[in-house]
Design a protein around this motif. Sequence first.
Motif, PDB file in Angstrom:
ATOM      1  N   VAL A 116       0.830  -1.203   0.000  1.00 12.92           N
ATOM      2  CA  VAL A 116       0.000   0.000   0.000  1.00 12.92           C
ATOM      3  C   VAL A 116       0.866   1.255   0.000  1.00 12.92           C
ATOM      4  CG1 VAL A 116      -0.210   0.077   2.531  1.00 12.92           C
ATOM      5  CG2 VAL A 116      -1.969   1.122   1.102  1.00 12.92           C
ATOM      6  N   ALA A 117       2.084   1.157   0.544  1.00 12.61           N
ATOM      7  CA  ALA A 117       3.002   2.299   0.600  1.00 12.61           C
ATOM      8  C   ALA A 117       4.381   1.791   0.986  1.00 12.61           C
ATOM      9  CB  ALA A 117       2.525   3.347   1.606  1.00 12.61           C
ATOM     10  N   ALA A 118       5.375   2.645   0.799  1.00 12.07           N
ATOM     11  CA  ALA A 118       6.757   2.305   1.167  1.00 12.07           C
ATOM     12  C   ALA A 118       7.418   3.510   1.810  1.00 12.07           C
ATOM     13  CB  ALA A 118       7.548   1.858  -0.061  1.00 12.07           C
ATOM     14  N   LEU A 119       8.315   3.225   2.725  1.00 11.94           N
ATOM     15  CA  LEU A 119       9.167   4.253   3.337  1.00 11.94           C
ATOM     16  C   LEU A 119      10.615   3.817   3.168  1.00 11.94           C
ATOM     17  CD1 LEU A 119       7.230   4.969   6.678  1.00 11.94           C
ATOM     18  CD2 LEU A 119       7.032   6.179   4.494  1.00 11.94           C
ATOM     19  N   THR A 120      11.441   4.741   2.727  1.00 14.82           N
ATOM     20  CA  THR A 120      12.865   4.492   2.531  1.00 14.82           C
ATOM     21  C   THR A 120      13.637   5.495   3.381  1.00 14.82           C
ATOM     22  OG1 THR A 120      12.543   3.605   0.312  1.00 14.82           O
ATOM     23  CG2 THR A 120      14.708   4.496   0.798  1.00 14.82           C
ATOM     24  N   TYR A 121      14.790   5.062   3.907  1.00 21.51           N
ATOM     25  CA  TYR A 121      15.412   5.819   4.996  1.00 21.51           C
ATOM     26  C   TYR A 121      16.702   6.535   4.612  1.00 21.51           C
ATOM     27  CZ  TYR A 121      11.679   4.335   7.905  1.00 21.51           C
ATOM     28  OH  TYR A 121      10.416   4.182   8.427  1.00 21.51           O
ATOM     29  N   GLU A 122      16.702   7.113   3.401  1.00 17.28           N
ATOM     30  CA  GLU A 122      17.745   8.075   3.068  1.00 17.28           C
ATOM     31  C   GLU A 122      17.625   9.256   4.033  1.00 17.28           C
ATOM     32  OE1 GLU A 122      20.101   7.659   0.965  1.00 17.28           O
ATOM     33  OE2 GLU A 122      19.372   5.951  -0.205  1.00 17.28           O
ATOM     34  N   PRO A 123      18.738   9.975   4.292  1.00 18.41           N
ATOM     35  CA  PRO A 123      18.662  11.068   5.269  1.00 18.41           C
ATOM     36  C   PRO A 123      17.858  12.255   4.777  1.00 18.41           C
ATOM     37  CG  PRO A 123      20.811  11.029   4.209  1.00 18.41           C
ATOM     38  CD  PRO A 123      20.104   9.783   3.773  1.00 18.41           C
ATOM     39  N   ALA A 124      17.144  12.873   5.709  1.00 12.86           N
ATOM     40  CA  ALA A 124      16.545  14.175   5.439  1.00 12.86           C
ATOM     41  C   ALA A 124      17.657  15.221   5.402  1.00 12.86           C
ATOM     42  CB  ALA A 124      15.532  14.518   6.531  1.00 12.86           C
ATOM     43  N   LEU A 125      17.361  16.364   4.821  1.00 14.05           N
ATOM     44  CA  LEU A 125      18.326  17.465   4.835  1.00 14.05           C
ATOM     45  C   LEU A 125      18.516  17.969   6.267  1.00 14.05           C
ATOM     46  CD1 LEU A 125      17.149  19.485   1.710  1.00 14.05           C
ATOM     47  CD2 LEU A 125      19.067  17.874   1.868  1.00 14.05           C
ATOM     48  N   ALA A 126      19.578  18.722   6.483  1.00 11.16           N
ATOM     49  CA  ALA A 126      19.854  19.231   7.826  1.00 11.16           C
ATOM     50  C   ALA A 126      18.727  20.096   8.354  1.00 11.16           C
ATOM     51  CB  ALA A 126      21.170  20.013   7.817  1.00 11.16           C
ATOM     52  N   ASP A 127      18.022  20.800   7.458  1.00 15.84           N
ATOM     53  CA  ASP A 127      16.914  21.657   7.884  1.00 15.84           C
ATOM     54  C   ASP A 127      15.599  20.888   7.972  1.00 15.84           C
ATOM     55  OD1 ASP A 127      16.177  21.264   5.256  1.00 15.84           O
ATOM     56  OD2 ASP A 127      16.289  23.379   4.683  1.00 15.84           O
ATOM     57  N   GLY A 128      15.641  19.587   7.759  1.00 10.77           N
ATOM     58  CA  GLY A 128      14.449  18.760   7.862  1.00 10.77           C
ATOM     59  C   GLY A 128      13.727  18.521   6.559  1.00 10.77           C
ATOM     60  N   GLY A 129      14.175  19.137   5.471  1.00 10.27           N
ATOM     61  CA  GLY A 129      13.518  18.975   4.186  1.00 10.27           C
ATOM     62  C   GLY A 129      13.614  17.545   3.669  1.00 10.27           C
ATOM     63  N   LEU A 130      12.555  17.121   2.970  1.00 14.72           N
ATOM     64  CA  LEU A 130      12.501  15.787   2.387  1.00 14.72           C
ATOM     65  C   LEU A 130      12.510  15.890   0.866  1.00 14.72           C
ATOM     66  CD1 LEU A 130       9.728  14.109   4.598  1.00 14.72           C
ATOM     67  CD2 LEU A 130      12.171  14.351   5.055  1.00 14.72           C
ATOM     68  N   ALA A 131      12.940  14.823   0.213  1.00 16.80           N
ATOM     69  CA  ALA A 131      12.939  14.784  -1.247  1.00 16.80           C
ATOM     70  C   ALA A 131      11.539  14.497  -1.750  1.00 16.80           C
ATOM     71  CB  ALA A 131      13.909  13.722  -1.744  1.00 16.80           C
ATOM     72  N   GLY A 132      11.106  15.269  -2.724  1.00 16.78           N
ATOM     73  CA  GLY A 132       9.816  15.033  -3.370  1.00 16.78           C
ATOM     74  C   GLY A 132      10.023  14.335  -4.697  1.00 16.78           C
ATOM     75  N   ALA A 133       9.738  15.048  -5.786  1.00 17.79           N
ATOM     76  CA  ALA A 133       9.978  14.480  -7.107  1.00 17.79           C
ATOM     77  C   ALA A 133      11.478  14.317  -7.323  1.00 17.79           C
ATOM     78  CB  ALA A 133       9.386  15.384  -8.183  1.00 17.79           C
ATOM     79  N   ARG A 134      11.829  13.244  -8.015  1.00 15.93           N
ATOM     80  CA  ARG A 134      13.232  12.982  -8.345  1.00 15.93           C
ATOM     81  C   ARG A 134      13.366  12.764  -9.852  1.00 15.93           C
ATOM     82  NH1 ARG A 134      16.776  11.473  -4.162  1.00 15.93           N
ATOM     83  NH2 ARG A 134      15.822  10.951  -2.152  1.00 15.93           N
ATOM     84  N   ALA A 135      14.474  13.223 -10.399  1.00 15.29           N
ATOM     85  CA  ALA A 135      14.817  12.845 -11.757  1.00 15.29           C
ATOM     86  C   ALA A 135      15.197  11.370 -11.770  1.00 15.29           C
ATOM     87  CB  ALA A 135      15.974  13.697 -12.267  1.00 15.29           C
ATOM     88  N   GLY A 136      15.250  10.803 -12.966  1.00 12.69           N
ATOM     89  CA  GLY A 136      15.785   9.457 -13.107  1.00 12.69           C
ATOM     90  C   GLY A 136      17.258   9.518 -13.456  1.00 12.69           C
ATOM     91  N   THR A 137      17.851   8.359 -13.680  1.00 13.13           N
ATOM     92  CA  THR A 137      19.249   8.340 -14.077  1.00 13.13           C
ATOM     93  C   THR A 137      19.529   7.155 -14.982  1.00 13.13           C
ATOM     94  OG1 THR A 137      21.539   8.467 -13.268  1.00 13.13           O
ATOM     95  CG2 THR A 137      20.089   6.946 -12.143  1.00 13.13           C
ATOM     96  N   GLY A 138      20.463   7.366 -15.886  1.00  6.79           N
ATOM     97  CA  GLY A 138      20.958   6.291 -16.739  1.00  6.79           C
ATOM     98  C   GLY A 138      22.457   6.430 -16.875  1.00  6.79           C
ATOM     99  N   ASN A 139      23.173   5.333 -16.719  1.00  5.58           N
ATOM    100  CA  ASN A 139      24.628   5.341 -16.842  1.00  5.58           C
ATOM    101  C   ASN A 139      25.038   4.434 -17.990  1.00  5.58           C
ATOM    102  OD1 ASN A 139      25.628   6.975 -14.485  1.00  5.58           O
ATOM    103  ND2 ASN A 139      24.310   5.534 -13.416  1.00  5.58           N
ATOM    104  N   PHE A 140      25.874   4.979 -18.871  1.00  4.52           N
ATOM    105  CA  PHE A 140      26.259   4.251 -20.072  1.00  4.52           C
ATOM    106  C   PHE A 140      27.775   4.283 -20.256  1.00  4.52           C
ATOM    107  CE2 PHE A 140      21.894   5.381 -20.625  1.00  4.52           C
ATOM    108  CZ  PHE A 140      21.332   4.305 -21.293  1.00  4.52           C
ATOM    109  N   SER A 141      28.299   3.166 -20.761  1.00  2.47           N
ATOM    110  CA  SER A 141      29.687   3.079 -21.205  1.00  2.47           C
ATOM    111  C   SER A 141      29.648   2.833 -22.704  1.00  2.47           C
ATOM    112  CB  SER A 141      30.421   1.941 -20.489  1.00  2.47           C
ATOM    113  OG  SER A 141      30.516   2.197 -19.106  1.00  2.47           O
ATOM    114  N   LEU A 142      30.207   3.743 -23.466  1.00  3.80           N
ATOM    115  CA  LEU A 142      30.193   3.668 -24.926  1.00  3.80           C
ATOM    116  C   LEU A 142      31.594   3.277 -25.399  1.00  3.80           C
ATOM    117  CD1 LEU A 142      28.182   6.963 -25.499  1.00  3.80           C
ATOM    118  CD2 LEU A 142      27.314   4.668 -25.050  1.00  3.80           C
TER     119      LEU A 142
END
Length: 401
Positions: free
Chosen positions: A182-208
Amino acid sequence: MPLTATEAAAVARAGASPMLERTLAWSAVNSGTGNLAGLATVADMLADAFSALPGAITLVDPAPAERVTVDGRVEPIAHGRHLVLRVRPDAAVRMLFTGHMDTVYPLDHPFQTITELPDGRLNGPGVADMKGGLATMLAALEAVEASPVAADFGYDVLINSDEETGSFSSSALIAEMARSKVAALTYEPALADGGLAGARAGTGNFSLVVRGKSAHAGRNPDDGRNAIVAAAALALRLKAVHGPGLSVNPARIDGGGPNNVVPDLAILRVNFRPAFAADVARAHTLLDEAVAAVAAEHDVAIAVHGSFNRPPKPIDPGAQKLFSLVRTTGADLGIPIVWNTTGGVCDGNNIAACGVPVVDTMGPRGGAIHSPQEFLIPDSLAERAGLSAVTILRILEGGLS
């Protein structure tokens, strides 16, 4: 809204947990992603601590993963085992809790000790990211287990060993464990001022991997096909598409050789940060076009290795409900909650891609992560454990319906 008696008791119990002691003990053991012995030690320590919860703990072997070496070979990567705890799998309401045991500091990194700073903060490897987060998670779960509603609480815990390098050996496990939650909680740190991450970009890593043709740099250079020049041209072409919605970072070129030889091998490492799913598709198209154009222009062969391993994490309606619940809970506890859009990524991206609402910065307040200045604010351990415990209780009471 005032806390109920059950919520107040859970906050008190969570705050009394030995979170700081656990954080210090776990952070004292180096568990860089490549330090398999250190990861095994920490995994055993975590298994012992999390055995205070009901359910069965298993250490799951990592899935196969690979990397491209500096000489263009593809080789397997060894990872540590992942800790899995399943509690009441038949419960009507089930949640997922995730964290990682690995850090970015290898065994030979100079940053290995924990120091108390004059202002009371703790400086040490992994104290915030995320040994302190794991201690916060355990304290919250212990507090809910001691509550009258524990019998209705089903959940899985996943602590992986490879989050800091992309969760390549645990991504399938994350997806499997996110199913039907129904939901998930993940325990990355909050910012020092207490702020939490909302929307996140994605990522892709490539070796060409660019393969040209060697030749003598003085006698017959035009008979060669310079792989370094082609890789540089590819880097410039990809960087040129950087812009809103899609960050592109050509990060490194490996290869080359003696000055008197036209180099026949180069490996370009590049990172993409797409903001939305459409930007992932756009990045794939741009990458394919750039590779084809450079290969033709420079008469080289280019092999593409890699993937978009963290999908973008927008705030959809389900996530908005969970975020609102966390914000309201924080207000009732006297903890202001603000959200910050970020280009950083974590396992929360993978969970959200499974359609599960997730807040992925439920750990204690800290900062300067991934650097020798990393710090934890110890007082925030109890603060954030209480926030998690009450959030969980309110989800069990139908707070997301």
